[in-house]
Write a protein that holds these residues in place. Structure first.
Motif, PDB file in Angstrom:
ATOM      1  N   LYS A 113       0.838  -1.187   0.000  1.00 10.91           N
ATOM      2  CA  LYS A 113       0.000   0.000   0.000  1.00 10.91           C
ATOM      3  C   LYS A 113       0.876   1.241   0.000  1.00 10.91           C
ATOM      4  CE  LYS A 113      -3.959  -1.859   2.349  1.00 10.91           C
ATOM      5  NZ  LYS A 113      -4.744  -1.824   3.561  1.00 10.91           N
ATOM      6  N   LYS A 345     -16.855  -5.797   5.630  1.00  7.51           N
ATOM      7  CA  LYS A 345     -16.680  -6.943   6.519  1.00  7.51           C
ATOM      8  C   LYS A 345     -16.104  -6.571   7.873  1.00  7.51           C
ATOM      9  CE  LYS A 345     -17.228 -10.765   3.651  1.00  7.51           C
ATOM     10  NZ  LYS A 345     -16.819 -12.098   3.253  1.00  7.51           N
ATOM     11  N   ASP A 346     -16.284  -5.342   8.304  1.00  9.01           N
ATOM     12  CA  ASP A 346     -15.811  -5.016   9.644  1.00  9.01           C
ATOM     13  C   ASP A 346     -16.901  -4.310  10.435  1.00  9.01           C
ATOM     14  OD1 ASP A 346     -14.253  -1.854   9.138  1.00  9.01           O
ATOM     15  OD2 ASP A 346     -15.480  -2.992   7.732  1.00  9.01           O
ATOM     16  N   ALA A 347     -16.663  -4.253  11.749  1.00  9.72           N
ATOM     17  CA  ALA A 347     -17.697  -3.734  12.637  1.00  9.72           C
ATOM     18  C   ALA A 347     -18.064  -2.295  12.295  1.00  9.72           C
ATOM     19  CB  ALA A 347     -17.220  -3.823  14.083  1.00  9.72           C
ATOM     20  N   ALA A 348     -17.076  -1.489  11.928  1.00  4.07           N
ATOM     21  CA  ALA A 348     -17.350  -0.075  11.664  1.00  4.07           C
ATOM     22  C   ALA A 348     -18.322   0.062  10.494  1.00  4.07           C
ATOM     23  CB  ALA A 348     -16.056   0.662  11.357  1.00  4.07           C
TER      24      ALA A 348
END
Ligand SMILES: Nc1ncnc2c1ncn2[C@@H]1O[C@H](COP(=O)(O)OP(=O)(O)OP(=O)(O)O)[C@@H](O)[C@H]1O
Ligand SMILES: [Mg+2]
Lengths: 381, 258
Positions: A113, A345-348
């Protein structure tokens, strides 16, 4: 046990063409302070020169922990990569060497990245593409939903009646208390504001018209819509979103089950069926709230209020309200489910999905309400 | 100093007495009595669903025992919030599912405990995080988010986070699940060197027989049928000991019920 008297240090000296780094004292988190470490780091980096051999000496070292290893490894990397130094670690304690070797066992993955933020043009481009992709996804979703609805009507969908009853229960009876309370209070407030103004004109009785018309035609549907968007729409987005995070949606798809049939359709249908019922109930309750104010603040009697309402509110008004509420139901369920399915695919992102489900739903409710106002006016309904 | 340390080693760091664990009225395990000595690797094993993860939850004070007591450093687990927090600072925990914070990158996940509990500056935290990630074979992946990792990578990242503060006691729930044999070997080595170099006490839940024989000083076998511990001791001895319960020997020899 005070940490004051405890020392740590490093000495750099030259010996037979080698540079010796001689560490001493306690190199542990508790003792080694930041500033001192920075000084030592500078000193050590300074001694790194082209192709030098560096001997690590730790005879005088009393204690160490992994913070020391992190410090040392970073220096070693700089030395090897930038200056082509070699490190001799013969006198390093066994345990420490083991840990250092473990750390080197898996080669570093070159970082993929870039740290540089995208240029303005790239950002604009990506943004535009994103918008179009979003629109496409939405159309795809609606298309699939219609197809699956068709299958359901033809009786060829995997339909779980139990889930449907559960959705009905959640969208209907469980929402009733909050809808009742808010509708009652709204009726009360509108009647109160109206009564005070109308009294000045000695037109107290028109409180009934005000409450009846505004609630049945507009406010009951919009209010119920807003409540349900915050309550049920958000729940849909959160539920489906966390199912995505847990890969439950993937599991459904890999079994060949359409998540839309399985999860979305029952919810949409349940909400579309329940919204008019809730709205009808809100109508009744808010008109009752208006009655209380009419009786308390003005001299209108129950009978007067009743006949005034019957005269003012036509069946068409009620039907318009109920029809709108059904459309709002579709909007709420669709935005909830769509945002949930598109969740990352994440909580946030579950949080973002929930927020945007509510915001989207409320925005479209208001936009559609305005559209309906114009259309019904033109049609003369 | 040395002698004192020797004596400390005899002291159990964790001790459970008549511990009963339950979810509401569902008893998971009862009458557990065991000790974990300072500096040892304790393996907890047993069939799936027998209560291993639940036992870890109790040991780190996240769940209260239904009956019996757990002692840490000779004292019962404090119920008062502040003291419990101080105690937990000395623990590192790897949860069965990794439990990485999904909104943070790998590096940030490992850095968070360091930022909270030490006064290291940014650069030092970064160095330390790099080192911890390289210990678990994830160097260079610090900028990825947990959702961009494989299951085994998440596991290893969780491990790096558990080790962030060089805690005195490490709890690992199935650290090698989802790892290839090589990584799992490296993990065993890591566990052993952590114990050796940092004198960490390590409690591991695992099913990997190879791992059990490689790392365990002592193993505790939980039985889901009898709902209690049926054996405790050196796994190599348990395997060959004719007096050990047959279920335990079978487990350790990987024999199927006939
Ligand atoms: N939150 C819960 N509520 C009720 N029962 C639970 C809960 N969590 C676990 N259980 C039950 O407690 C028992 C022990 O669960 P636990 O997760 O400790 O098993 P485990 O030994 O870690 O299994 P595995 O090896 O599969 O991870 C199981 O029978 C499970 O059904
Ligand atoms: Mg478990």
């Amino acid at each position: 046990m005070s940490d004051q008297g405890r020392q740590f240090g490093v000495e750099v000296r030259e010996e037979e063409g080698e540079v010796v780094w001689s560490f001493s004292g306690e190199w542990v988190l508790r003792v080694a302070s930041n500033q001192r470490r920075d000084v030592y780091r500078k000193r050590l980096v300074h001694s790194l020169r082209e192709g030098r051999k560096i001997r690590l000496e730790m005879k005088r070292m009393k204690d160490w922990d992994t913070s020391f290893l992190g410090f040392l490894e970073a220096l070693r990397k700089t030395g090897v990569n930038e200056h082509g130094c070699t490190f001799v670690d013969e006198s390093v304690p066994d345990g420490m060497r083991k840990l250092m070797n473990l750390a080197k066992a898996v080669p570093e993955v070159p970082s993929e990245k870039s740290e540089k933020p995208d240029s303005f043009l790239t950002q604009v481009g990506l943004g535009t593409v994103g918008v179009f992709q979003g629109i496409r996804c939405y159309h795809e979703f609606i298309g699939k939903l219609l197809l699956d609805f068709g299958r359901l009507v033809l009786g060829r969908a995997s339909w779980r009646t139990k889930d449907f009853w559960l959705a009905l229960q959640q969208a209907g009876p469980q929402a009733l208390p909050i809808v009742t309370l808010l509708a009652f209070l709204t009726g009360l407030i509108i009647a109160f504001i109206g009564a005070i103004q109308l009294q000045k004109l000695a037109a107290d009785i028109f409180v009934a018209d005000l409450v009846g018309l505004s609630m049945t035609r507009e406010l009951a549907a919009v209010m119920t819509g807003v409540i349900m968007a915050g309550r049920t729409g958000a729940a849909y987005a959160a539920q489906i979103g966390s199912m995505r995070v847990n890969e439950e949606i993937d599991a459904l798809q890999s079994l060949g089950i359409s998540p839309i049939q399985f999860l979305v359709l029952p919810k949409v249908i349940a909400l579309v069926l329940m919204m008019p019922l809730l709205t009808a109930f809100a109508n009744v309750v808010s008109i009752f709230g208006g009655l209380l104010v009419a009786m308390g603040v003005t001299d209108v009697t129950v009978a007067q209020y009743h006949w005034q309402i019957v005269g003012a509110v036509s069946g068409i008004d009620v039907l318009v309200g109920l029809f709108k509420s059904m459309i709002f139901g579709v909007i709420i369920a669709l935005s909830g489910c769509y945002r949930g399915l598109r969740c990352g695919k994440d909580a946030a992102s579950v949080g973002r999905a929930t927020t945007s489900a509510v915001v989207t739903a409320i925005t479209w409710i208001v936009v559609f309400d305005a559209l309906f106002a114009v259309v019904f006016h033109i049609l003369g309904i | 100093m040395r002698d004192e340390e020797k004596k400390l080693c005899q002291e159990p760091i964790i001790e459970a007495r008549k511990l009963t664990m339950a979810y509401g009225s569902l008893v998971v395990q009862k009458d557990l009595n065991f000790k974990v000595r300072t500096g040892e690797v304790k393996v907890i094993m047993g069939g799936s669903g027998c209560g291993k993860s639940t036992l870890l939850q109790h040991l780190i004070g996240m769940m209260a025992p239904a009956a019996g007591e757990i002692f840490f450093f000779g004292e019962p687990i404090p119920s008062e919030e502040g003291r419990l927090r101080n105690l937990r600072k000395r623990f590192g925990v790897l949860y069965q599912g990794g439990a990485l914070w999904s909104s943070l990158t790998l590096a940030e996940n490992v850095a968070l405990p360091l930022e909270e509990y030490t006064d290291l500056n940014k650069r030092e935290i970064a160095e330390l995080v790099d080192f911890k990630l390289s210990l678990v074979g994830l160097s260079g992946l610090g900028r990825r988010y947990p959702s961009e990792l494989s299951g085994g990578m998440k596991k290893r990242a969780g491990l790096a986070r558990a080790m962030a503060l060089d805690p005195e006691v490490l709890f690992f729930d199935e650290p090698s699940a989802g790892l290839d044999p090589l990584s799992s070997r490296r993990l065993d080595e890591l566990i052993l060197s952590l114990r050796e170099t940092l004198q960490a006490t390590i409690v591991v839940v695992t099913h990997e027989l190879d791992s059990i024989f490689a790392i365990a000083d002592s193993a505790l076998f939980l039985d889901s049928g009898k709902k209690t511990a049926t054996a405790e001791g050196d796994p190599r001895k348990l395997r060959d000991d004719e007096n050990a319960p047959s279920s335990v020997r079978k487990f350790l020899r990987r024999e199927a019920d006939s």
